[in-house]
Design an enzyme around this catalytic site. Structure first.
Site, short mmCIF file in Angstrom:
data_model
loop_
_atom_site.label_atom_id
_atom_site.label_comp_id
_atom_site.label_asym_id
_atom_site.label_seq_id
_atom_site.Cartn_x
_atom_site.Cartn_y
_atom_site.Cartn_z
N ASP A 1 -5.73 12.79 -3.46
CA ASP A 1 -5.39 13.97 -2.64
C ASP A 1 -5.48 15.24 -3.49
OD1 ASP A 1 -3.14 13.56 -4.15
OD2 ASP A 1 -1.71 13.75 -2.50
N SER A 2 -5.80 15.08 -4.79
CA SER A 2 -6.16 16.24 -5.62
C SER A 2 -7.39 16.93 -5.00
CB SER A 2 -6.46 15.80 -7.06
OG SER A 2 -7.32 14.68 -7.07
N ASP B 1 -5.96 7.93 -1.61
CA ASP B 1 -4.59 8.43 -1.54
C ASP B 1 -4.19 8.63 -0.10
OD1 ASP B 1 -2.86 8.98 -3.66
OD2 ASP B 1 -4.13 10.63 -4.37
N GLU C 1 2.66 7.67 -3.23
CA GLU C 1 3.52 8.20 -4.28
C GLU C 1 4.97 7.80 -4.02
OE1 GLU C 1 2.99 12.41 -4.84
OE2 GLU C 1 0.84 12.21 -5.21
N GLU D 1 2.29 9.03 -14.09
CA GLU D 1 1.79 10.39 -14.33
C GLU D 1 2.81 11.22 -15.10
OE1 GLU D 1 -0.10 12.42 -11.08
OE2 GLU D 1 -0.16 14.33 -12.16
N LYS E 1 -3.23 4.36 -2.07
CA LYS E 1 -2.21 4.73 -3.06
C LYS E 1 -1.14 5.55 -2.36
CE LYS E 1 -3.00 7.81 -6.61
NZ LYS E 1 -2.02 8.89 -6.33
O1 KIV Z 1 -4.75 12.81 -6.44
C1 KIV Z 1 -5.09 12.40 -7.55
O2 KIV Z 1 -6.14 12.77 -8.08
C2 KIV Z 1 -4.20 11.47 -8.25
C3 KIV Z 1 -4.56 11.02 -9.62
C4 KIV Z 1 -4.63 12.10 -10.57
C5 KIV Z 1 -3.71 9.91 -10.11
O3 KIV Z 1 -3.22 11.07 -7.69
#
Ligand code: KIV
Length: 295
Positions: A59-60, A98, A130, A197, A128
């Site tokens: 989600d970055s 994510d 969080e 992280e 994924k």
């Molecule tokens: O969203 C993302 O890129 C991440 C990674 C940096 C682990 O969660």
């Protein structure tokens, strides 16, 4: 493009990653799990062909590709759209997406439906989420529904408002103990791996020793079972300064700027296109179909 794992075709799978951790030689650097993020087809394809084990549609995306100032605004629809593009470029790596903020925070049934969309509509192989202890029930439910889950503890960017900023986690005894409980909870709930992280190296080492599932570090030191970086950080394709753990392997932003400046100059100086780059009457370009101009 076939991505179905069959014995010996080199496809990275969830059982492979678990097996790597349990192997006697799991601590050999050559067994480390190499992970990177990707958000589009060409990048995904380059990463996959270069041998990355796990590709995460993180989600970055919100920050590095869509220009937001946190990961919070990215929507489920946007994540699905990018995950589908990445899917088309990935054959070997395990593809993880994510779940964006808000897509797994209401009730478990809705969260499960959203996770299923990633599997069905984007073809990802795992999701994924969080959070540690507070995700126990959700991770267990997703795992029970045959959806492999990667956990994510420590600095969880979707908690930026609750945490009051992006800070290293687990520095005090209390927060280190909480982080340990979070990592244990993620494993107990059935996750197949956990991202650590921005946590002190010593704590990441302890968690890595204790867990049976692989730990994937980002700003968590070299002793994790694997490492992940945001591709744009390591490629030098960002506008903000990167965190100290994000080693830069290339300056792709500078390469793009230079190429585009040259192109601007060439067009403005009359150097592009040349005669050789032009079609001529009666000529058909090799390998390209020209649409006849009618009317
Ligand atoms: O969203 C993302 O890129 C991440 C990674 C940096 C682990 O969660």
């Amino acid at each position: 493009m076939s991505v179905v794992p069959t014995t010996g075709n080199g496809k990275v799978t969830v059982p492979d990653l678990l097996q790597r951790k349990s192997a006697a030689d799991s601590q050999l650097p050559s067994n480390k799990i190499v992970c990177l993020t990707a958000y589009d087809y060409p990048t995904a394809r380059l990463l996959d062909e270069a041998g990355v084990d796990v590709i995460l549609v993180g989600d970055s995306l919100a920050m590095v590709a869509l220009g937001h100032d946190s990961t919070l605004p990215v929507t489920l629809a946007e994540m699905l759209h990018h995950a589908r593009a990445v899917r088309r470029g990935v054959r070997r790596a395990l593809l993880v997406a994510d779940m964006p903020f808000g897509s797994y925070h209401a009730d478990t049934a809705e969260s499960l439906r959203n996770a299923v969309r990633f599997i069905k509509e984007a073809g990802v192989e795992a999701v994924k989420v969080e959070g540690g202890e507070r995700r126990l029930e959700l991770i267990a439910r997703l795992t029970e529904a045959e959806i492999p889950v990667m956990g994510h503890v420590g600095l969880t960017p979707q908690s930026v408002n609750a945490l009051g900023g992006y800070r290293v986690q687990g520095k005090t005894t209390d927060s280190a103990e909480q982080l340990l409980r979070d990592a244990r909870a993620v494993e107990a709930a059935g996750a197949f791996a956990v991202v650590l992280e921005a946590v002190p190296r010593e704590l990441a080492t302890q968690i890595t020793r204790e867990l049976r599932i692989p730990t994937i570090g980002i700003g968590a030191g070299p002793d994790c079972d694997g490492q992940i970086l945001v591709a744009n950080d390591m490629l030098g394709l960002t506008f903000e300064p990167s965190p100290k753990f994000a080693r830069q392997y290339a300056k792709v932003g500078e390469i793009i700027s230079k190429a585009v400046r040259e192109y601007c100059d060439d067009v403005r100086n009359g150097n592009f296109p040349s005669d050789a780059e032009s079609y001529h009457a009666g000529q058909v370009a090799k390998g390209r179909k020209l649409t006849p101009i009618t009317g």
